[in-house]
Write a protein that holds these residues in place. Structure first.
Motif, mmCIF file in Angstrom:
data_model
loop_
_atom_site.group_PDB
_atom_site.id
_atom_site.type_symbol
_atom_site.label_atom_id
_atom_site.label_comp_id
_atom_site.label_asym_id
_atom_site.label_seq_id
_atom_site.Cartn_x
_atom_site.Cartn_y
_atom_site.Cartn_z
ATOM 1 N N ALA A 180 0.715 -1.227 -0.143
ATOM 2 C CA ALA A 180 -0.107 -0.186 -0.140
ATOM 3 C C ALA A 180 0.841 1.328 0.086
ATOM 4 O O ALA A 180 1.718 1.347 0.659
ATOM 5 C CB ALA A 180 -0.895 -0.030 1.088
ATOM 6 N N SER A 181 0.725 2.231 -0.949
ATOM 7 C CA SER A 181 1.499 3.265 -1.118
ATOM 8 C C SER A 181 1.026 4.293 -0.009
ATOM 9 O O SER A 181 -0.194 4.228 0.489
ATOM 10 C CB SER A 181 1.483 3.931 -2.378
ATOM 11 N N ARG A 182 1.777 5.398 0.263
ATOM 12 C CA ARG A 182 1.408 6.478 1.197
ATOM 13 C C ARG A 182 -0.052 7.001 0.578
ATOM 14 O O ARG A 182 -0.734 7.375 1.382
ATOM 15 C CB ARG A 182 2.578 7.419 1.535
ATOM 16 N N LYS A 183 0.040 7.353 -0.807
ATOM 17 C CA LYS A 183 -1.063 8.107 -1.418
ATOM 18 C C LYS A 183 -2.323 7.370 -1.361
ATOM 19 O O LYS A 183 -3.450 8.037 -0.906
ATOM 20 C CB LYS A 183 -0.549 8.202 -2.809
ATOM 21 N N GLU A 184 -2.123 6.075 -1.327
ATOM 22 C CA GLU A 184 -3.435 5.138 -1.216
ATOM 23 C C GLU A 184 -3.848 5.049 0.056
ATOM 24 O O GLU A 184 -5.129 5.193 0.454
ATOM 25 C CB GLU A 184 -2.942 3.784 -1.742
ATOM 26 N N LEU A 185 -2.898 5.126 1.207
ATOM 27 C CA LEU A 185 -3.443 5.054 2.567
ATOM 28 C C LEU A 185 -4.040 6.440 2.991
ATOM 29 O O LEU A 185 -4.977 6.340 3.761
ATOM 30 C CB LEU A 185 -2.157 4.548 3.579
ATOM 31 N N LEU A 186 -3.465 7.371 2.479
ATOM 32 C CA LEU A 186 -3.866 8.848 2.862
ATOM 33 C C LEU A 186 -5.462 9.085 2.276
ATOM 34 O O LEU A 186 -6.201 9.731 3.049
ATOM 35 C CB LEU A 186 -2.813 9.751 2.505
ATOM 36 N N THR A 187 -5.492 8.506 0.973
ATOM 37 C CA THR A 187 -6.846 8.695 0.343
ATOM 38 C C THR A 187 -7.692 7.999 1.101
ATOM 39 O O THR A 187 -8.924 8.340 1.170
ATOM 40 C CB THR A 187 -6.704 8.315 -1.223
ATOM 41 N N GLU A 188 -7.476 6.516 1.366
ATOM 42 C CA GLU A 188 -8.517 5.579 1.856
ATOM 43 C C GLU A 188 -8.795 5.785 3.408
ATOM 44 O O GLU A 188 -9.848 5.811 3.894
ATOM 45 C CB GLU A 188 -7.730 4.079 1.640
ATOM 46 N N VAL A 189 -7.885 6.048 4.117
ATOM 47 C CA VAL A 189 -8.129 5.976 5.685
ATOM 48 C C VAL A 189 -8.318 7.748 6.046
ATOM 49 O O VAL A 189 -9.130 7.891 6.870
ATOM 50 C CB VAL A 189 -6.751 5.664 6.291
ATOM 51 N N TRP A 190 -7.607 8.667 5.330
ATOM 52 C CA TRP A 190 -7.734 9.818 5.859
ATOM 53 C C TRP A 190 -8.675 10.691 5.008
ATOM 54 O O TRP A 190 -8.665 11.920 5.183
ATOM 55 C CB TRP A 190 -6.408 10.795 6.114
ATOM 56 N N ARG A 191 -9.097 10.250 3.631
ATOM 57 C CA ARG A 191 -9.769 10.908 2.604
ATOM 58 C C ARG A 191 -9.140 12.007 2.110
ATOM 59 O O ARG A 191 -9.676 13.018 1.584
ATOM 60 C CB ARG A 191 -11.346 11.419 3.305
ATOM 61 N N TYR A 192 -7.716 12.101 2.167
ATOM 62 C CA TYR A 192 -7.096 13.179 1.478
ATOM 63 C C TYR A 192 -7.269 13.024 0.029
ATOM 64 O O TYR A 192 -7.391 12.067 -0.493
ATOM 65 C CB TYR A 192 -5.640 13.142 1.827
ATOM 66 N N GLU A 193 -7.286 14.310 -0.619
ATOM 67 C CA GLU A 193 -7.469 14.304 -1.928
ATOM 68 C C GLU A 193 -5.967 13.796 -2.766
ATOM 69 O O GLU A 193 -4.792 13.993 -2.046
ATOM 70 C CB GLU A 193 -7.367 15.544 -2.680
ATOM 71 N N PRO A 194 -6.081 13.062 -3.967
ATOM 72 C CA PRO A 194 -4.654 12.484 -4.489
ATOM 73 C C PRO A 194 -3.640 13.550 -4.704
ATOM 74 O O PRO A 194 -4.174 14.705 -5.000
ATOM 75 C CB PRO A 194 -5.159 11.929 -5.697
ATOM 76 N N GLY A 195 -2.686 13.420 -4.258
ATOM 77 C CA GLY A 195 -1.477 14.215 -4.461
ATOM 78 C C GLY A 195 -1.232 15.123 -3.360
ATOM 79 O O GLY A 195 -0.060 15.649 -3.050
ATOM 80 N N VAL A 196 -2.028 15.128 -2.115
ATOM 81 C CA VAL A 196 -1.598 15.635 -0.781
ATOM 82 C C VAL A 196 -0.596 14.720 -0.329
ATOM 83 O O VAL A 196 -0.614 13.616 0.056
ATOM 84 C CB VAL A 196 -2.973 15.712 0.011
ATOM 85 N N ILE A 197 0.396 15.380 0.282
ATOM 86 C CA ILE A 197 1.517 14.863 1.019
ATOM 87 C C ILE A 197 1.746 15.083 2.539
ATOM 88 O O ILE A 197 1.381 16.289 2.751
ATOM 89 C CB ILE A 197 2.960 15.269 0.452
#
Length: 234
Positions: A180-197
């Motif tokens: 699982a990439s950071r981007k996938e986990l941030l989007t899935e778990v924290w509902r971040y928009e793609p590209g947010v770091i």
């Protein structure tokens, strides 16, 4: 849905509360308003709402305090934070306490409605268990994870996880060994928009390892895959 969505709105600004209540009721929801943190917490702990919309700056008890007590009492009702505090640290604080999403003031009712619908779709009321969700109870060596009860035991001893730590663990388990990439986990778990770091993923993974691993420096279950992400190992 066969029954109206029940929303608990904890907001001390009467004009904002009236606007939200009117618009959500026009969409078919039932809305109960609590005008301070103490009354809001009392209603939230009843556990009969489908979703809580929670202001952070409240009299008597802050929104953070309400959210913290809800999660400590095992109330898993989805929570959307309303905040005039736009700094990333404030948003991350809310997520760490167990928030599911946030809306920054000033906001449009259309945006809030869209966020509510998205959170409900992700909740059990919205869609039920997702197709790739882990089985309710799984055992991995000395770990026993119960997705429905949201509990983790190691050698029979309960481990207390924060809501986002548990969501992160389930997201890793659901991938059945895939990275699982950071981007996938941030989007899935924290509902971040793609590209947010954000480094929040490392903070939560570090806390999760300290709780479920015997030796966090040499983890058995949560491995870092260099330049790729993270993998859960049974």
């Amino acid at each position: 849905m066969s029954e109206p969505v029940r929303i608990l709105l904890i907001e001390d600004n009467a004009n904002i509360a009236r606007m939200i209540k009117l618009n959500m009721e026009l969409e078919g929801a039932t809305v109960e308003v609590a005008a301070d943190g103490a009354a809001g917490l009392e209603r939230a702990l009843a556990g009969d709402a489908d979703l809580v919309v929670l202001d952070l700056m409240l009299p008597l008890r802050s929104g953070y305090d309400v959210l913290r007590h809800m999660r400590a009492d095992g109330i898993a009702t989805p929570v959307i934070i309303l905040t005039a505090l736009g700094a990333e640290t404030e948003r991350l604080h809310g997520f760490a306490e167990g928030a599911d999403d946030y809306v920054t003031k000033p906001f449009s009712v259309l945006e809030l409605s869209a966020r509510i619908q998205a959170v409900l779709r992700r909740s059990a009321r919205g869609r039920g268990v997702a197709a790739n969700a882990p089985r309710p109870v799984q055992t991995f060596g000395d770990l026993r994870v119960d997705a429905d009860a949201r509990t983790v035991h190691r050698d029979g001893v309960p481990i207390e996880l924060r809501p986002k730590e548990f969501d992160l663990l389930l997201a890793l388990i659901a991938r059945a060994g895939r990275v699982a990439s950071r981007k996938e986990l941030l989007t899935e778990v924290w509902r971040y928009e793609p590209g947010v770091i954000s480094r929040t993923i490392d903070t939560h993974l570090g806390a999760l390892r300290r709780k479920i691993e015997y030796d966090p420096a040499r983890p058995r279950h949560i491995a870092t895959v260099r330049k790729a992400g993270f993998r859960f190992m049974p």
